[in-house]
Design a protein around this motif. Structure first.
Motif, PDB file in Angstrom:
ATOM      1  N   SER A   3       0.834  -1.186   0.000  1.00  0.00           N
ATOM      2  CA  SER A   3       0.000   0.000   0.000  1.00  0.00           C
ATOM      3  C   SER A   3       0.871   1.239   0.000  1.00  0.00           C
ATOM      4  O   SER A   3       2.067   1.163   0.245  1.00  0.00           O
ATOM      5  CB  SER A   3      -0.884   0.065   1.227  1.00  0.00           C
ATOM      6  N   CYS A   8      -0.704   4.251   4.785  1.00  0.00           N
ATOM      7  CA  CYS A   8      -0.189   3.602   5.987  1.00  0.00           C
ATOM      8  C   CYS A   8      -0.116   4.569   7.143  1.00  0.00           C
ATOM      9  O   CYS A   8      -0.568   4.306   8.264  1.00  0.00           O
ATOM     10  CB  CYS A   8       1.218   3.053   5.714  1.00  0.00           C
ATOM     11  N   ARG A  12      -2.694   4.966  10.647  1.00  0.00           N
ATOM     12  CA  ARG A  12      -2.184   4.826  11.997  1.00  0.00           C
ATOM     13  C   ARG A  12      -2.782   5.898  12.912  1.00  0.00           C
ATOM     14  O   ARG A  12      -3.101   5.633  14.050  1.00  0.00           O
ATOM     15  CB  ARG A  12      -0.658   4.909  11.969  1.00  0.00           C
ATOM     16  N   TYR A  50      -7.232  -0.614   8.315  1.00  0.00           N
ATOM     17  CA  TYR A  50      -5.892  -0.953   8.809  1.00  0.00           C
ATOM     18  C   TYR A  50      -5.407  -2.237   8.158  1.00  0.00           C
ATOM     19  O   TYR A  50      -4.246  -2.354   7.784  1.00  0.00           O
ATOM     20  CB  TYR A  50      -5.952  -1.101  10.332  1.00  0.00           C
ATOM     21  N   SER A  53      -4.237  -1.488   4.663  1.00  0.00           N
ATOM     22  CA  SER A  53      -2.988  -0.743   4.530  1.00  0.00           C
ATOM     23  C   SER A  53      -1.800  -1.514   5.104  1.00  0.00           C
ATOM     24  O   SER A  53      -0.740  -1.528   4.503  1.00  0.00           O
ATOM     25  CB  SER A  53      -3.118   0.627   5.203  1.00  0.00           C
ATOM     26  N   HIS A  54      -1.964  -2.169   6.247  1.00  0.00           N
ATOM     27  CA  HIS A  54      -0.824  -2.814   6.887  1.00  0.00           C
ATOM     28  C   HIS A  54      -0.798  -4.315   6.752  1.00  0.00           C
ATOM     29  O   HIS A  54       0.179  -4.959   7.127  1.00  0.00           O
ATOM     30  CB  HIS A  54      -0.808  -2.475   8.390  1.00  0.00           C
TER      31      HIS A  54
END
Lengths: 141, 764, 115
Positions: A3, A8, A12, A50, A53-54
């Motif tokens: 991503s 990212c 967060r 999340y 992205s992670h």
């Protein structure tokens, strides 16, 4: 899953805010738009974001609990909110409210506890579905 | 009372626990159960014989008038004592008969359930409770006939018995319900007090037909008799217990029990008389060509059941007296003979009458029992069977018009019964010894003690009939006819016509026995025509139903999902369109308030997105279209006063998109399989459905609507629910139970998703 | 505005029905989602459309002017349950596709696998 760096970093910071917002939606649901269903969905989309992205593994680590446990505890909370009335000698699911008014939340009652159960359950099912699907995709890749 | 009626069910639960100790222990200890039930009912004897009745009631579903009402009078007591007494003998016997068999505990479970159900049938005073016990006997009989379920013939016979008695049970239920509608009560003792209402009812004909269908199938009356000989597939203790002493008499019991209400009607009496007599004669003749010990006994049982039905049909005081004595006598000797047949089978390994001969030296005790029971059955003085037969003849002779014909038929039937008895009770023991599959020797104690006891009871009841039977029959409330009988029962009536007829019967029967080779040819040619066998029709209906079901299934359930949907759609929407067309005019349509431009634009976007989702060539385009639809709908929720819905819809749309993004490339390519003609057909059907929905919405909006719920929820939201957001208060307070159900469904769906994915991994 | 909703509901139902008559499972799934949308709008319309007056009882308006809260409560759970069903159908389909190696519903007529 790769991503962008922006996504990212943004998620967060976004995650705690969205989570807080979802809880806010849950609590104010009794008087204004919101409630357990919506709150749970919003919280679920925070974790889903999340996970995108992670990666799922990180999202699961962040959640700390297994979504299945969330579902179970949600059901138990909802059910026990109804049982409270049974132990008090009235019908199952009869509402009870505290006399005392808490700051921000207002009065606490069994319907609110029920709504919290709904919140955790909805969060649990959405995450269980998304995590298990995403997990599978990652394994294949 | 309830405890003793239900004791068998309790036992059935406890058997597996006792079995843990040892099978042997189980089989020694368990006869205590039926014995204790016997003593419990026997303790009522003097009370009942003094003319009292016992009524006990436990409420079950009082709102429907369905309760555990128990009613014990002379009739119930006789039945309950027979059931528990023969039960004790059979329990004891089976312990030895099935010794070493791993299924022994299973046998005790089934038979205990059966015994309790049977006790329930004969003691219930409530039609509904009686019906439930009645069905339980059918089910336990199914399990017991199919006890050797690895044999196909066992399964076939078990299913046949279940279907025949089950269908009869269904008819019986219909009859009971009609009876309830007529009388307004489920209480049998109440119903019996109003024969005028029952007979005068417009449903009377139906009630009689339905109830008799139930009792005739249960008690194997012609033309439903065929299941009983087939039921001989069951282990012998079962045949002795269910198919001679107890269950087949349930139908007889019910007819006797309901006789006070129906007994004054010509229809009832004539049907019982005709079918009873037909069964009596038909079964006797059919028995002739049998060579299997148990089948022979089964046909003679049928004949006796016919006689009993006939006696209720005659309905005179004397006939009722004969009914009771014959019933008791038959249970004692027929149970015994079945058990003897079981001993012979067990010891020699065969039941074929042609192969059995000369066993008297090897099995002296068994021989004595068999001869004693046979003499009773033939009606030879001084056994109870003699008293029974005498009274039957006397009651038939008493009949004014048909008496002369009927006595000939009765003697004929009894002649065959004598023949059967000679075949079963004497033939295996006398003559020269033949070699058999097993080397026979005397049966173990547990196997002969029970039959011996029953045979002795027959003797005692015969000699001392004036002592026991007299009291029971003359002074207790029998409940079969409204007044009490006052005819003394005694062994010896002097030299009279009945005695002469009795003697003639025995002589004829023995003549038949010695000349059987000659008669066999004649009977064989008669009964080999399949059209006279009702079992042929049973098989025809059975096969026909199956193939019809198969045909319909292959046509309707063809496995194409589209086909089902098409049928459902066309049916539903044709009905809706028809209703709309017939009952509503389009003048009433309410187009509703004004709309702003941006609403029209939104609607336009929604339609475009829908069409995109339908016609997209790629999966991604379809999902984009779908997302468009979802978001537009969310906006509409917002405009039309539903902010909660809008928020939910927005979050769900987001999650749906994430969901699809996760799996999109794992989905198969977006292929089109259908041909153009099919597509056009579907477009037409779908457009028709959509158009119908369009008009439906317009018509619904045009009708006036008053919602009390809306006002209630709005008024009570804050006072009772302490919340200002009414939608949320409904969800978590007013209708919280619904919500609880819904979130449970969600949890189940999520667990389904989870297991579908995880299970796949395990496979790999 | 009833007319507008009637058109939208008609289109959603028609499109949904057309799609669930397809042989491709993905299309059937999309059809189901469209039908769910149509049903939600239908419930809202049947409970009468009210513009700009959501049911929050402290706003002091007369009760009859409020939108009906009951259909809304029904729809809310319907939306969430619809999501559950979508997810389940999607995964079920994925699994069936992996096992039967086909997307064609006509090929999935038998419960027994050919392999």
């Amino acid at each position: 899953m790769r991503s962008s760096l922006i996504l990212c970093t943004a998620t967060r910071f976004l995650l705690p805010i969205i989570l807080m917002f979802s809880f806010f939606i849950l609590l104010r649901g009794h008087n204004e738009p919101g409630g357990g269903f919506i709150g749970g969905l919003v919280a679920a989309s925070a974790f889903a974001l999340y996970a995108i992205s992670h990666g799922v593994t990180y999202a699961q680590q962040l959640l700390k609990v297994n979504p299945i446990n969330l579902i179970a505890s949600g059901l138990i909370i909802a059910l026990s909110s109804g049982l409270f009335a049974v132990f008090n000698g009235s019908n199952f699911m009869q509402g009870y409210w505290s006399e005392f008014k808490f700051p921000v939340i207002g009065k606490i009652g069994t319907p609110l506890i029920f709504d919290i159960g709904v919140y955790f359950l909805v969060l649990g099912i959405a995450l269980l579905i998304i995590f298990s699907l995403a997990e599978e995709e990652e394994e294949i890749q | 009372m309830l405890f003793f009626v239900l004791l068998g069910f309790i036992t059935a639960v406890l058997v597996p626990l006792i079995k843990k100790i040892s099978d042997n222990f189980l089989s020694w200890i368990i006869p205590i159960i039926p014995a204790s039930i016997f003593f419990y009912f026997a303790s009522f004897y003097y009370q009942i014989a003094d003319g009292e009745v016992i009524k006990v009631s436990y409420s079950w579903i009082p709102s429907l008038g369905i309760n555990f009402d128990f009613y014990i009078d002379g009739l119930s007591l006789v039945f309950a004592m027979i059931i528990s007494l023969v039960g004790t003998v059979v329990y004891l016997y089976a312990g030895s008969y099935l010794k070493g068999d791993t299924r022994l505990s299973k046998f005790y479970i089934y038979i205990s359930i059966f015994m309790s159900s049977m006790i329930g049938v004969v003691t219930s005073d409530n039609l509904m409770t009686l019906f439930i016990f009645w069905e339980l006997t059918s089910i336990s009989s199914y399990l017991l006939i199919g006890f050797n379920h690895e044999k196909e013939s066992s399964r076939y016979s078990a299913l046949q018995a279940l279907l025949v008695t089950g269908l009869g049970g269904l008819a019986l239920l219909a009859g009971f319900i009609l009876l309830y509608i007529t009388t307004g009560t489920w209480d049998i003792s109440e119903i019996n007090k109003m024969p005028a209402e029952v007979i005068g009812s417009s449903y009377f004909f139906l009630i009689v037909i339905f109830i008799l269908l139930g009792t005739f199938t249960k008690s194997a009356q012609f033309p439903f008799h065929f299941w009983l000989p087939n039921a001989m597939e069951a282990p012998t203790p079962v045949s002795a217990y269910l198919h001679s002493a107890t269950m087949v008499k349930a139908g007889i019991y019910l007819m006797a029990r309901l006789n006070p209400a129906f007994g004054n009607s010509i229809l009832w009496n004539d049907l019982l008389l005709v079918f009873g007599t037909a069964t009596m004669l038909f079964a006797a003749v059919l028995s002739f060509k049998q060579t299997d010990l148990k089948k022979l006994l089964a046909y003679s049982t049928l004949s006796v059941l016919g006689t009993l039905t006939m006696l209720i049909g005659i309905g005179s005081d004397l006939a009722i007296k004969a009914f009771i004595i014959y019933l008791i006598a038959h249970s004692l000797y027929k149970g015994t003979l079945f058990l003897v047949a079981g001993i012979i089978d067990h010891e020699t390994g065969t039941r074929n009458i042609e192969k059995l001969s000369g066993l008297r030296k090897l099995m002296p005790i068994t021989m004595i029992i068999a001869v004693a029971a046979s003499l009773s059955k033939m009606g030879i003085i001084p056994l109870v069977g003699f008293v029974g037969k005498e009274t039957v003849y006397a009651s038939v002779l008493e009949l004014p018009i048909f008496g002369n014909y009927l006595i000939v038929i009765t003697i004929l039937a009894n002649m065959f019964v004598v023949y059967i008895t000679a075949m079963v009770g004497f033939r295996p023991f006398f003559g020269k010894l033949k070699s058999t599959p097993k080397n026979p020797h005397e049966a173990p104690f547990r196997m002969w003690s029970g039959p011996m006891f029953l045979a002795l009871s027959g003797l005692v009841l015969g000699i001392f009939s004036s002592l026991f039977l007299n009291k029971l029959i003359n002074s207790s409330e029998l409940g079969i006819i409204s007044e009490r009988l006052n005819i003394p029962v005694k062994l010896w009536h002097g030299f009279n016509l009945e005695l002469l007829l009795s003697t003639i019967t025995v002589l004829l029967g023995l003549f038949l026995y010695f000349k059987r080779e000659y008669f066999l040819k004649f009977v064989a040619s008669f009964s080999s025509v399949k059209f006279v066998q009702p079992s042929y029709y049973y098989q025809f209906i059975f096969d026909g139903t199956l193939s019809l079901a198969k045909y319909i299934t292959s046509k309707i359930q063809n496995g194409y999902l589209r086909f089902y949907i098409l049928v459902i759609l066309l049916t539903t929407f044709s009905l809706i369109a028809y209703t709309l067309h017939t009952f509503y005019s389009f003048n009433e349509i309410n187009i509703g308030g004004s709309v702003s431009v941006y609403e029209v634009i939104l609607a336009f976007i929604l339609i475009i997105s829908t069409l995109l989702a339908v016609s997209a060539k790629s999966r991604l385009a379809a999902i984009v279209g779908l997302g468009g639809v979802g978001y537009v709908i969310a906006l509409f929720f917002l405009i039309y006063s539903a902010p909660d819905l809008a928020m939910t819809q927005f979050s769900i749309e987001t999650l749906t998109v994430i969901l699809f993004v996760l799996v999109i490339y794992k989905l198969p390519k977006y292929l089109s399989f259908s041909s153009t003609t099919r597509r056009i057909r579907d477009i037409i059907v779908a457009s028709f459905a959509g158009l119908t929905m369009f008009f439906l919405v317009l018509v619904i909006s045009g009708t006036s609507l008053t919602s009390e719920l809306k006002e209630y929820f709005i008024a009570e939201s804050y006072p009772s629910g302490k919340g200002l957001n009414v939608v949320n208060v409904i969800l978590v307070d007013f209708r919280a139970l619904d919500t609880l159900g819904e979130i449970t469904v969600l949890a189940v769906a999520a667990i389904g998703v989870y297991s579908l994915l995880k299970l796949r991994k395990k496979d790999n | 505005m009833n007319l507008l909703f009637a058109v939208m509901i008609g289109v959603l139902y028609g499109a949904g029905f057309y799609l669930i008559l397809r042989r491709s499972f993905v299309k059937v799934l999309i059809g189901l989602i469209l039908l769910a949308h149509g049903a939600n709008l239908l419930i809202l319309t049947v409970g009468r459309l009210t513009k700009g007056n959501p049911v929050f009882v402290n706003s002091g308006t007369d009760a009859t002017a409020f939108a009906d809260p009951l259909p809304q409560a029904l729809i809310l759970t319907a939306i969430v349950i619809g999501f559950g069903i979508q997810a389940f159908a999607l995964v079920l389909f994925k699994r069936a596709y992996k096992t039967a190696k086909t997307d064609d519903l006509d090929e999935m007529r038998n419960t027994d696998l050919s392999s």
